[in-house]
Design a protein around this motif. Sequence first.
Motif, short mmCIF file in Angstrom:
data_model
loop_
_atom_site.label_atom_id
_atom_site.label_comp_id
_atom_site.label_asym_id
_atom_site.label_seq_id
_atom_site.Cartn_x
_atom_site.Cartn_y
_atom_site.Cartn_z
N ALA A 59 -24.00 54.62 -7.21
CA ALA A 59 -24.23 53.97 -5.91
C ALA A 59 -23.34 52.74 -5.76
N ASP A 60 -23.21 51.93 -6.85
CA ASP A 60 -22.36 50.75 -6.79
C ASP A 60 -20.91 51.15 -6.54
N ALA A 61 -20.45 52.20 -7.23
CA ALA A 61 -19.07 52.65 -7.05
C ALA A 61 -18.84 53.14 -5.63
N GLU A 62 -19.81 53.88 -5.09
CA GLU A 62 -19.67 54.38 -3.73
C GLU A 62 -19.65 53.21 -2.73
N GLN A 63 -20.53 52.21 -2.97
CA GLN A 63 -20.53 51.04 -2.08
C GLN A 63 -19.21 50.30 -2.16
N TYR A 64 -18.68 50.15 -3.36
CA TYR A 64 -17.42 49.44 -3.55
C TYR A 64 -16.30 50.16 -2.81
N ALA A 65 -16.23 51.48 -2.99
CA ALA A 65 -15.18 52.26 -2.34
C ALA A 65 -15.33 52.20 -0.83
N SER A 66 -16.58 52.29 -0.34
CA SER A 66 -16.81 52.23 1.11
C SER A 66 -16.42 50.87 1.66
N SER A 67 -16.75 49.81 0.91
CA SER A 67 -16.40 48.45 1.36
C SER A 67 -14.89 48.29 1.46
N LEU A 68 -14.16 48.76 0.44
CA LEU A 68 -12.70 48.66 0.48
C LEU A 68 -12.12 49.47 1.62
N ASN A 69 -12.69 50.64 1.88
CA ASN A 69 -12.19 51.48 2.96
C ASN A 69 -12.40 50.81 4.32
N LEU A 70 -13.56 50.20 4.52
CA LEU A 70 -13.81 49.50 5.78
C LEU A 70 -12.86 48.31 5.93
N ALA A 71 -12.63 47.58 4.84
CA ALA A 71 -11.70 46.44 4.90
C ALA A 71 -10.29 46.92 5.24
N SER A 72 -9.92 48.08 4.71
CA SER A 72 -8.61 48.65 5.04
C SER A 72 -8.53 49.01 6.51
N ASN A 73 -9.62 49.53 7.06
CA ASN A 73 -9.65 49.85 8.49
C ASN A 73 -9.48 48.59 9.33
N VAL A 74 -10.08 47.48 8.88
CA VAL A 74 -9.93 46.22 9.60
C VAL A 74 -8.47 45.81 9.66
N ALA A 75 -7.78 45.91 8.53
CA ALA A 75 -6.36 45.54 8.50
C ALA A 75 -5.55 46.40 9.45
N GLU A 76 -5.86 47.70 9.51
CA GLU A 76 -5.14 48.60 10.41
C GLU A 76 -5.40 48.22 11.87
N ILE A 77 -6.64 47.90 12.19
CA ILE A 77 -6.99 47.55 13.56
C ILE A 77 -6.26 46.27 13.98
N LEU A 78 -6.26 45.27 13.11
CA LEU A 78 -5.65 43.99 13.46
C LEU A 78 -4.14 44.08 13.53
N SER A 79 -3.55 45.03 12.82
CA SER A 79 -2.09 45.19 12.88
C SER A 79 -1.66 45.98 14.11
N ASP A 80 -2.61 46.63 14.77
CA ASP A 80 -2.34 47.40 15.98
C ASP A 80 -2.47 46.47 17.19
N GLU A 81 -1.44 46.38 18.01
CA GLU A 81 -1.48 45.45 19.15
C GLU A 81 -2.59 45.81 20.13
N ARG A 82 -3.14 47.02 20.04
CA ARG A 82 -4.23 47.40 20.92
C ARG A 82 -5.55 47.54 20.16
N GLY A 83 -5.56 47.11 18.91
CA GLY A 83 -6.78 47.19 18.11
C GLY A 83 -7.83 46.19 18.59
N ASN A 84 -9.09 46.61 18.66
CA ASN A 84 -10.16 45.77 19.18
C ASN A 84 -10.64 44.81 18.11
N GLN A 85 -10.53 43.48 18.38
CA GLN A 85 -10.88 42.48 17.38
C GLN A 85 -12.37 42.48 17.07
N GLU A 86 -13.21 42.74 18.06
CA GLU A 86 -14.65 42.80 17.80
C GLU A 86 -14.99 43.96 16.89
N THR A 87 -14.33 45.09 17.10
CA THR A 87 -14.53 46.22 16.20
C THR A 87 -14.14 45.84 14.78
#
Length: 1017
Positions: free
Chosen positions: A309-337
């Motif tokens: 469970a800890d490993a799955e949470q860690y991987a999921s957390s990193l994946n969500l953080a990666s999604n944040v970086a992609e959204i913020l690098s996109d000029e049309r990415g929603n900052q609230e999202t």
Amino acid sequence: MIEKHFDLPPRGGCYMSEYDVFVSYSRKDSEFVRQLVDALSEQQRAVWIDWRGIDYSTKWWEEICYGIDRADNILVVISPDSLNSVYCHREIEHARKRGKRIICLIYRQIDEGTLIGGWYTDETMHPIEMMARENWEHLKTIQFISYPKLGDLAPTIQTLLANIDTDPECKRAHTLLLQQTQSWIDAGRSPGYLLKDEALQTAETRLNDCREHVVFSAEQEAFVSASRRAEDEEARRIAEQEARTRALEEQSRRAAEASQRAAQENARLGRTTRRYRITAVLLALIGVIAIALTVIAAQQLANAVAEVADAEQYASSLNLASNVAEILSDERGNQETAALLALHSLDQIYTPNADRALNQAVDQLRTVRTLDNHGVTMRDIVYSPDGLHLATAGDDGNVYVWDVATGDLELALSGHQPSVRSVAYSPDGRYLVSAGDDGVARVWDAESGAAQFQTRRRSDSLYDAIYSPNGRYIMTLDNEGVVRTWSAATGLVQGGVSVRPHDTAIAYSPDHNFIATGDIEGVVYIWSAFDGSYVASIRAHDSTILSITFSPDSAYVLSAGEDLTARLWQLEFPGRSLGKIQPGSAPAVPARQESQVVLHLVHEFRHQARVHRAIFDPNQELIITASGDATVRVWDANDFSLLHNFVEHRGQALAVAYSPIESQITSASADGSLRVWSPYRYPDAPLWASVGDQHVFALALDPDGMRAAATSEDGSVTLWNIEDGVIVNRIASRYHVVSPDVAYDPSGSRVVTTTDSYARVWSLDGDELFTLEEQAERSNWIYSAVFSPDGRYIATASEQGWVRLWDAQTGESVRHVFEAADEERSVAFSPDGSRLAAAGDDGLARVWDVGTDTLLLTLAGHHNGILSVAFSPDGRSLVTASQDMTARIWDAETGVELQVLAGHRSLVKSAVFSPDGRLVATVGYDATARIWDAETGAWLRTIAWSGDNMTDVAFTPDGQYLLTTDWGGNVRQWDVDVSALMEYACTRIFADLPASDRLLYAVGDAPSPCPQFAPDA
């Protein structure tokens, strides 16, 4: 471009690396280096080299580091140009920190005096002078290969190959272990990345066997040690489990023997009795054993499930953080999202990636509030002339009036059916005019909401209604493209602009000289506001014009169209010269040639969908565009650069208005939202002060914690109010040299700064009070200066290794406390002023009695130079920050090392205690700040930002915030507790993730991290 020469097949064995050699060189030596690379490739050697030249991107530097990390040898081609290159020095420093084998090849001879003198005089080298000196001292310890002495390429290559092929297995072992270590660190030191079994044994063997041939970094040592501890712990757990099993088996055996003896003694009771008794005892024993084994199995299963469970949470957390970086690098990415995903990431498990993602997302949130319009789509927005009220026109047939300061709804004006398309204030703010699909324009009292009158119905629908600048007329535009002028007092039709059947947009010039219209063919027409006569026209767009407006000075026309653009035009006619916005092209060709008025195309602003609205701010400094691509963009009206891209709407941006009294924008979206926002950062956002492009070297807080002072590479000192981040003064240095340190005196009325061989004391008004000068035969930079707690002394530490006390009132030298063999970088008084600590390049920290100059302690443990030293608030501990990538906590009474704070990936520049002494904060050249538990040394939090080296750190007096400085010229404020940042983020978020985003980002039905979006909120 970057080349990897001679793509060899993978090497055999456990230790594999991708390249034999990485080449660091100056682009001015490219011709010689290309000959080297070609010769090495012919000899079947894999070479990593960057031919493309200077690239300032983060991705480029990551590729450079990748090449260094995966090469067995680092070849430094030495010439005056390479040793004066920032990029070569960064490569050399990275290789040194990684413990890489460096080979030095002199291509052009070096005059050491000229070289070092150039670093001292060349301002471009000042920011890296310390790095350059350290690199040069390291390179001098390596035996050089001299191309000028060898005289030809062939013997140079042979000598080079001999060096490359020395101890290849050890170098490959170092490279592989470096990659494994980095993967472990990148994963937050996750146990899943540690070495096990044969891989661990092999690594330990290579580590011991190769110490004489290669230098393993502290991180590599820590990685192998952590792997061994984990392996031993696993072995211990297995041994304990086996011991428990054997104990149970022994217990069972003894119980069986006891049962047999009992059976023999009771044989006379008869076979039947004996059978029942034995059976009962055996069943009981079996039950005990079964229960024990079940408990053990259940515990093991629970542990395994928890680890998964800890490993799955860690991987999921990193994946969500990666999604944040992609959204913020996109000029049309929603900052609230992005912010919501970062919060979900931190809700699962803390990772530095999620922490950084939330900081970056919060910094881009701009919404101040949303107006509760019950999800009704608004077609038009306008501020009252005094900026105190906001009027909106909606699809529900109502005009709404809002209080700007509170966001409260004041009036709801009903009468149109089914929807209202336009609303405008009269110039004096007393009235509102609205136009709707019922084909009439209605005039309202703006204060009471009382209906005044309405125009007679002349069409099926009105698209727009505006007041003339003098307030005497109302102009309307209907669905057939017909423009009419009405009396603002009576509502009767007046004379004016000629009727045209294709118009789609209208505007009055503020000077009341012109009227502009746009039509379905993309043509802009200019008319006289006096008699309605034709003035000029231009084909402005390729398709329908959706809005048109004049600039506040009436010199420009801004049009927006369905062709994905907004375009800025400048009016030129006899008697009017062109204004401050200069045309970006030759004059456009008028649609009709008889006019003396010409429209010049100045600039084009592009979106990814139709542009519904384009406006100026009241000061004509900004241009704001609202588009069907769900963005509102803010552009600089002078250089036309994009200043901000607002993407917090989740539907088409239909309307936008700029406040006449403050930097505030309101925009409306097809998603039914009305957002009030600012294109600028707020004072409580992470970036709260900046000195521009200057490197910031040091930070100090005054005794009251009300102001901060920071020094820059030009020697200046900038003073801020900590509460609001307002710059109160900038002390401009007349010396234009790097100022590496700054400190307040106990009264908070003066600061001391260090520049060159001097320390200078200044008033807060910028007056230089006196100068402390170190007299020496050669350069003797003062690196650190600090006032004593009682204000009597100033202590300094300098390049010659001198630690000196000065009179804080006169600047006279009091005494020479100590002289070390190496440079002393930092000095600090104990809180009671009785002791003085200093530390420097010899890796030692020393503590003296201030009254007697008696050396009390020598703190030894660092493997490289120490850059800062600080006492704890109670004076019982010391913390040091070092180039060996660690900070260490010491007992200030005994000198015993209490904790090693390891985790930074580069040198640690500064370390300080929190006001209550419970925490330690460190900053380093890995662009991170880290927070640690001072008692246990446990890592608590990592703060990262944009990749700029962090140079200094301080806690605010209340301990709630951390201040950091960096090479990017920024002073940033951070919440010490990440949960406080999470709470703050929720106050800046106004819409939860829609179901589509929850599905897209695999959030599912997880509860919202913000309480306002909870089902019962």
